[in-house]
Design a protein around this motif. Structure first.
Motif, PDB file in Angstrom:
ATOM      1  N   LEU A 234       0.820  -1.210   0.000  1.00 36.20           N
ATOM      2  CA  LEU A 234       0.000   0.000   0.000  1.00 36.20           C
ATOM      3  C   LEU A 234       0.854   1.260   0.000  1.00 36.20           C
ATOM      4  O   LEU A 234       0.559   2.237  -0.700  1.00 36.20           O
ATOM      5  CB  LEU A 234      -0.927  -0.016   1.217  1.00 36.20           C
ATOM      6  N   VAL A 235       1.943   1.252   0.781  1.00 35.47           N
ATOM      7  CA  VAL A 235       2.794   2.436   0.901  1.00 35.47           C
ATOM      8  C   VAL A 235       3.986   2.391  -0.041  1.00 35.47           C
ATOM      9  O   VAL A 235       4.800   3.321  -0.049  1.00 35.47           O
ATOM     10  CB  VAL A 235       3.271   2.593   2.361  1.00 35.47           C
ATOM     11  N   GLY A 236       4.118   1.328  -0.833  1.00 35.06           N
ATOM     12  CA  GLY A 236       5.183   1.262  -1.821  1.00 35.06           C
ATOM     13  C   GLY A 236       6.490   0.704  -1.320  1.00 35.06           C
ATOM     14  O   GLY A 236       7.507   0.810  -2.017  1.00 35.06           O
ATOM     15  N   GLN A 237       6.514   0.085  -0.141  1.00 37.80           N
ATOM     16  CA  GLN A 237       7.753  -0.498   0.371  1.00 37.80           C
ATOM     17  C   GLN A 237       8.042  -1.869  -0.231  1.00 37.80           C
ATOM     18  O   GLN A 237       9.184  -2.319  -0.220  1.00 37.80           O
ATOM     19  CB  GLN A 237       7.687  -0.599   1.902  1.00 37.80           C
ATOM     20  N   VAL A 238       7.009  -2.542  -0.723  1.00 37.48           N
ATOM     21  CA  VAL A 238       7.153  -3.852  -1.367  1.00 37.48           C
ATOM     22  C   VAL A 238       6.512  -3.754  -2.750  1.00 37.48           C
ATOM     23  O   VAL A 238       5.372  -3.281  -2.875  1.00 37.48           O
ATOM     24  CB  VAL A 238       6.478  -4.970  -0.531  1.00 37.48           C
ATOM     25  N   PRO A 239       7.210  -4.166  -3.794  1.00 36.65           N
ATOM     26  CA  PRO A 239       6.621  -4.069  -5.144  1.00 36.65           C
ATOM     27  C   PRO A 239       5.458  -5.047  -5.296  1.00 36.65           C
ATOM     28  O   PRO A 239       5.429  -6.119  -4.694  1.00 36.65           O
ATOM     29  CB  PRO A 239       7.784  -4.439  -6.069  1.00 36.65           C
ATOM     30  N   GLU A 240       4.502  -4.658  -6.124  1.00 38.89           N
ATOM     31  CA  GLU A 240       3.350  -5.504  -6.424  1.00 38.89           C
ATOM     32  C   GLU A 240       3.318  -5.761  -7.925  1.00 38.89           C
ATOM     33  O   GLU A 240       2.962  -4.882  -8.706  1.00 38.89           O
ATOM     34  CB  GLU A 240       2.056  -4.833  -5.979  1.00 38.89           C
ATOM     35  N   PRO A 241       3.717  -6.958  -8.353  1.00 41.16           N
ATOM     36  CA  PRO A 241       3.726  -7.235  -9.802  1.00 41.16           C
ATOM     37  C   PRO A 241       2.312  -7.336 -10.348  1.00 41.16           C
ATOM     38  O   PRO A 241       1.410  -7.916  -9.731  1.00 41.16           O
ATOM     39  CB  PRO A 241       4.463  -8.574  -9.897  1.00 41.16           C
ATOM     40  N   LEU A 242       2.112  -6.762 -11.512  1.00 39.98           N
ATOM     41  CA  LEU A 242       0.832  -6.815 -12.203  1.00 39.98           C
ATOM     42  C   LEU A 242       1.048  -7.364 -13.603  1.00 39.98           C
ATOM     43  O   LEU A 242       2.102  -7.145 -14.206  1.00 39.98           O
ATOM     44  CB  LEU A 242       0.178  -5.431 -12.282  1.00 39.98           C
ATOM     45  N   LEU A 243       0.065  -8.078 -14.109  1.00 40.60           N
ATOM     46  CA  LEU A 243       0.155  -8.690 -15.435  1.00 40.60           C
ATOM     47  C   LEU A 243      -0.591  -7.807 -16.427  1.00 40.60           C
ATOM     48  O   LEU A 243      -1.817  -7.748 -16.409  1.00 40.60           O
ATOM     49  CB  LEU A 243      -0.450 -10.096 -15.421  1.00 40.60           C
ATOM     50  N   PRO A 244       0.115  -7.080 -17.283  1.00 43.84           N
ATOM     51  CA  PRO A 244      -0.574  -6.177 -18.219  1.00 43.84           C
ATOM     52  C   PRO A 244      -1.322  -6.944 -19.301  1.00 43.84           C
ATOM     53  O   PRO A 244      -0.946  -8.059 -19.675  1.00 43.84           O
ATOM     54  CB  PRO A 244       0.564  -5.340 -18.809  1.00 43.84           C
ATOM     55  N   VAL A 245      -2.376  -6.340 -19.800  1.00 41.78           N
ATOM     56  CA  VAL A 245      -3.139  -6.889 -20.921  1.00 41.78           C
ATOM     57  C   VAL A 245      -2.507  -6.378 -22.207  1.00 41.78           C
ATOM     58  O   VAL A 245      -2.393  -5.162 -22.411  1.00 41.78           O
ATOM     59  CB  VAL A 245      -4.615  -6.472 -20.831  1.00 41.78           C
ATOM     60  N   ILE A 246      -2.078  -7.291 -23.047  1.00 44.47           N
ATOM     61  CA  ILE A 246      -1.390  -6.942 -24.291  1.00 44.47           C
ATOM     62  C   ILE A 246      -2.279  -7.320 -25.466  1.00 44.47           C
ATOM     63  O   ILE A 246      -2.781  -8.448 -25.542  1.00 44.47           O
ATOM     64  CB  ILE A 246      -0.026  -7.654 -24.391  1.00 44.47           C
ATOM     65  N   ASP A 247      -2.464  -6.393 -26.348  1.00 44.79           N
ATOM     66  CA  ASP A 247      -3.296  -6.628 -27.522  1.00 44.79           C
ATOM     67  C   ASP A 247      -2.487  -7.375 -28.578  1.00 44.79           C
ATOM     68  O   ASP A 247      -1.409  -6.931 -28.980  1.00 44.79           O
ATOM     69  CB  ASP A 247      -3.797  -5.295 -28.083  1.00 44.79           C
ATOM     70  N   ARG A 248      -3.003  -8.515 -28.983  1.00 46.43           N
ATOM     71  CA  ARG A 248      -2.384  -9.292 -30.063  1.00 46.43           C
ATOM     72  C   ARG A 248      -3.346  -9.297 -31.246  1.00 46.43           C
ATOM     73  O   ARG A 248      -4.267 -10.124 -31.289  1.00 46.43           O
ATOM     74  CB  ARG A 248      -2.077 -10.722 -29.615  1.00 46.43           C
ATOM     75  N   PRO A 249      -3.166  -8.381 -32.181  1.00 49.67           N
ATOM     76  CA  PRO A 249      -4.120  -8.320 -33.296  1.00 49.67           C
ATOM     77  C   PRO A 249      -4.061  -9.588 -34.133  1.00 49.67           C
ATOM     78  O   PRO A 249      -2.994 -10.142 -34.410  1.00 49.67           O
ATOM     79  CB  PRO A 249      -3.652  -7.095 -34.096  1.00 49.67           C
ATOM     80  N   ALA A 250      -5.227 -10.060 -34.521  1.00 54.39           N
ATOM     81  CA  ALA A 250      -5.309 -11.258 -35.349  1.00 54.39           C
ATOM     82  C   ALA A 250      -4.835 -10.938 -36.764  1.00 54.39           C
ATOM     83  O   ALA A 250      -5.123  -9.868 -37.295  1.00 54.39           O
ATOM     84  CB  ALA A 250      -6.751 -11.771 -35.387  1.00 54.39           C
ATOM     85  N   PRO A 251      -4.076 -11.836 -37.388  1.00 52.76           N
ATOM     86  CA  PRO A 251      -3.649 -11.623 -38.778  1.00 52.76           C
ATOM     87  C   PRO A 251      -4.847 -11.391 -39.684  1.00 52.76           C
ATOM     88  O   PRO A 251      -5.833 -12.136 -39.630  1.00 52.76           O
ATOM     89  CB  PRO A 251      -2.915 -12.918 -39.131  1.00 52.76           C
ATOM     90  N   LEU A 252      -4.763 -10.358 -40.513  1.00 55.44           N
ATOM     91  CA  LEU A 252      -5.898  -9.975 -41.356  1.00 55.44           C
ATOM     92  C   LEU A 252      -5.391  -9.483 -42.699  1.00 55.44           C
ATOM     93  O   LEU A 252      -4.433  -8.702 -42.759  1.00 55.44           O
ATOM     94  CB  LEU A 252      -6.738  -8.898 -40.662  1.00 55.44           C
ATOM     95  N   VAL A 253      -6.036  -9.938 -43.758  1.00 54.68           N
ATOM     96  CA  VAL A 253      -5.755  -9.462 -45.118  1.00 54.68           C
ATOM     97  C   VAL A 253      -7.102  -9.163 -45.774  1.00 54.68           C
ATOM     98  O   VAL A 253      -8.125  -9.774 -45.438  1.00 54.68           O
ATOM     99  CB  VAL A 253      -4.962 -10.501 -45.938  1.00 54.68           C
ATOM    100  N   GLN A 254      -7.085  -8.221 -46.725  1.00 52.82           N
ATOM    101  CA  GLN A 254      -8.343  -7.848 -47.366  1.00 52.82           C
ATOM    102  C   GLN A 254      -8.090  -7.361 -48.782  1.00 52.82           C
ATOM    103  O   GLN A 254      -6.972  -7.010 -49.154  1.00 52.82           O
ATOM    104  CB  GLN A 254      -9.064  -6.770 -46.557  1.00 52.82           C
ATOM    105  N   ARG A 255      -9.165  -7.335 -49.563  1.00 55.59           N
ATOM    106  CA  ARG A 255      -9.166  -6.807 -50.920  1.00 55.59           C
ATOM    107  C   ARG A 255     -10.361  -5.863 -51.069  1.00 55.59           C
ATOM    108  O   ARG A 255     -11.510  -6.275 -50.914  1.00 55.59           O
ATOM    109  CB  ARG A 255      -9.284  -7.940 -51.951  1.00 55.59           C
TER     110      ARG A 255
END
Length: 517
Positions: free
Chosen positions: A236-257
């Motif tokens: 709470l006060v920042g004396q011990v780190p708190e690891p967090l797992l970020p959400v990463i966007d992985r765009p799906a492969p896409l092709v179009q005409r």
């Protein structure tokens, strides 16, 4: 910045189920004067997962059984809850929240943590950033509480137990500012909170006033952060780190005409699909991936959109194979006045190593791979029509197998079960037989099945199978299985359900389970 969506499940249900309001571009407000709840089926009956404000005022609460809530509020309307959909929506919301910072993380089941380090000045300060976030969330129909603090723990505590919008600066005394918050602001387990209340520690200020060595002795064996208030206070006060797992966007492969002229004829569409398959193959090969699910979208001139989807048995990126599969899905296509945009998207990908084309060409000359064969069967017959039986950990014959996709990997427990000999053909459901004569030890010598009388010439058994006590009732009876042969040489697998005098019912019953070789 911590974002707590106080009624995420209800807000999402309102967004997806209520009619959209074109004036505001989102779902119109559901009438809050109508009690409404989302429920989950349990072994003891429906349980409430979320309830709107009118339902809360009427006495319904999350965690309450629906039968109890209906006694307090008979007019309570219900719909099934969707925890998986709520989590997927929260992940999408986390990506959307990255407009306020470089990364974000989800705080299940209804919260987000956004890193806004060095980004507040872009919005005119932390206060303006909070106002912008509150306005945008309200515009999406989400009721939320927000807070900004130097640590994720402090921001979470303020968002859940502080004012509606709160800011804790880096120069502020975090312990003094948060002293009046309840100990639940530390995100502790329920049993730890109960213990602290029994000790008379209800506020963070009271917990901070206790000698640290006393708390160390009490909680020294608790390793997880949620079970140790000392770790949570230090985070709470920042004396011990708190690891967090970020959400990463992985765009799906896409092709179009995007086509210069709309197309209406099938040969032209096949050519466009072939070109997209080639583009997708190059894109996937560069990433070292293969497609498991492909979506083909076709935008028509009149604004209608047509979709065709494929799910492959194994990761693949062969353009010819993809074109063959899509060809069977395009036979019933109605192009109308023409198609002006075609898009191919790989919604599900898996790693796929590179292969030598010479070997693949030889495989094409001498035969079709198993994965390609399964894909063609699925395309022609449907997903549910192509399955593989696998062994399941149960000695009861009707539960001893499960069905799974044809090329799915086996779990460590599958394929390792050893049973006694089983019949060549199992009946879908055991059929009752009438025993006409039995020996003193209980083995039938003559029985009638499907209108025909069978004289038993030989018998082998019994093989006793006890009921599965962890899922059956205590009155369930055991089975004695016999392999029998009649005077015509036909072999059967029959069983006696129960034993005379076992105290679990009347006389034993006999059933036909299968036919032996």
């Amino acid at each position: 910045m911590a974002i707590w969506c106080m009624a995420l499940a209800m807000d999402r249900w309102r967004r997806t189920r209520c009619a959209p309001d074109p004036a505001i571009g989102r779902a119109s407000d559901y009438p809050e004067d109508r009690p409404h709840a989302l429920i989950t089926e349990t072994a003891h009956g429906p349980r409430i997962d979320a309830v709107n404000r009118a339902g809360t005022l009427a006495g319904a609460m999350p965690g309450m059984m629906l039968a109890d809530a209906r006694t307090l509020c008979p007019q309570l309307a219900v719909d099934p809850s969707d925890p998986a959909g709520d989590l997927a929506f929260l992940e999408t919301l986390a990506l959307w929240a990255q407009r306020w910072g470089p990364w974000s993380a989800i705080d299940p089941p209804d919260g987000l943590i956004v890193d806004i380090t060095g980004a507040a000045h872009l919005f005119g300060g932390e206060g303006a950033l909070l106002a912008d976030a509150a306005a945008r969330l309200a515009g999406r129909g989400l009721a939320a509480r927000l807070a900004i603090a130097p640590t994720a723990g402090a921001a979470w505590a303020l968002a859940h137990h502080g004012p509606e919008r709160a800011i804790l600066g880096t120069d502020d005394d975090a312990v003094a500012r948060l002293a009046d918050l309840p100990v639940a602001a530390l995100r502790l387990d329920a049993d730890v909170l109960l213990l602290l209340r029994r000790l008379g520690l209800k506020r963070l200020g009271e917990l901070d006033g206790v000698a640290r060595h006393a708390l160390v002795r009490r909680f020294r064996n608790r390793r997880s952060p949620g079970a140790n208030p000392l770790v949570r206070m230090d985070q709470l006060v920042g004396q011990v780190p708190e690891p967090l797992l970020p959400v990463i966007d992985r765009p799906a492969p896409l092709v179009q005409r995007r086509l210069l002229e709309p197309i209406r004829h099938r040969p032209l569409l096949d050519q466009v699909v072939a070109d997209l398959a080639e583009d997708m193959a190059r894109l996937l090969e560069g990433a070292g991936m293969g497609a498991r699910r492909l979506e083909l979208g076709m935008w028509k001139v009149d604004g209608d959109v047509l979709f065709r989807r494929l799910e492959l048995a194994a990761a693949a990126r062969d353009p010819a194979h993809i074109c063959r599969l899509f060809a069977a899905r395009l036979d019933d296509l109605d192009a109308g006045f023409g198609i002006e945009l075609v898009r191919l998207r790989a919604a599900w990908t898996e790693p796929l190593a590179l292969a030598q084309r010479d070997f693949e060409a030889a495989a094409e000359r001498h035969g079709t791979s198993l994965a390609a064969f399964v894909d063609r069967l699925v395309t022609r017959l449907g997903t549910d029509a192509v399955r593989r039986p696998v062994a399941h950990a149960s000695h009861l014959p009707e539960r001893a197998q499960r069905w799974q996709p044809p090329l799915a990997s086996l779990s460590p427990s599958q394929g390792q079960l050893a049973f006694h000999a089983r019949p060549l053909k199992m009946l879908d459901r055991a059929e009752s037989i009438a025993v006409l004569y039995a020996t003193p030890d209980g083995l039938p010598r003559r029985f009638r099945w499907r209108g025909e009388v069978h004289e038993i010439a030989r018998a082998e058994g019994p093989e006793r199978i006890a009921p599965e006590w962890w899922r059956e009732r205590s009155t369930t009876r055991l089975r004695d299985y016999y392999r029998v042969e009649d005077d015509m040489g036909r072999r059967f697998w029959i069983y006696r359900h129960g034993i005379a005098g076992d105290g679990r019912g009347g006389n034993p019953e006999w059933f036909m389970q299968g036919l032996c070789a």
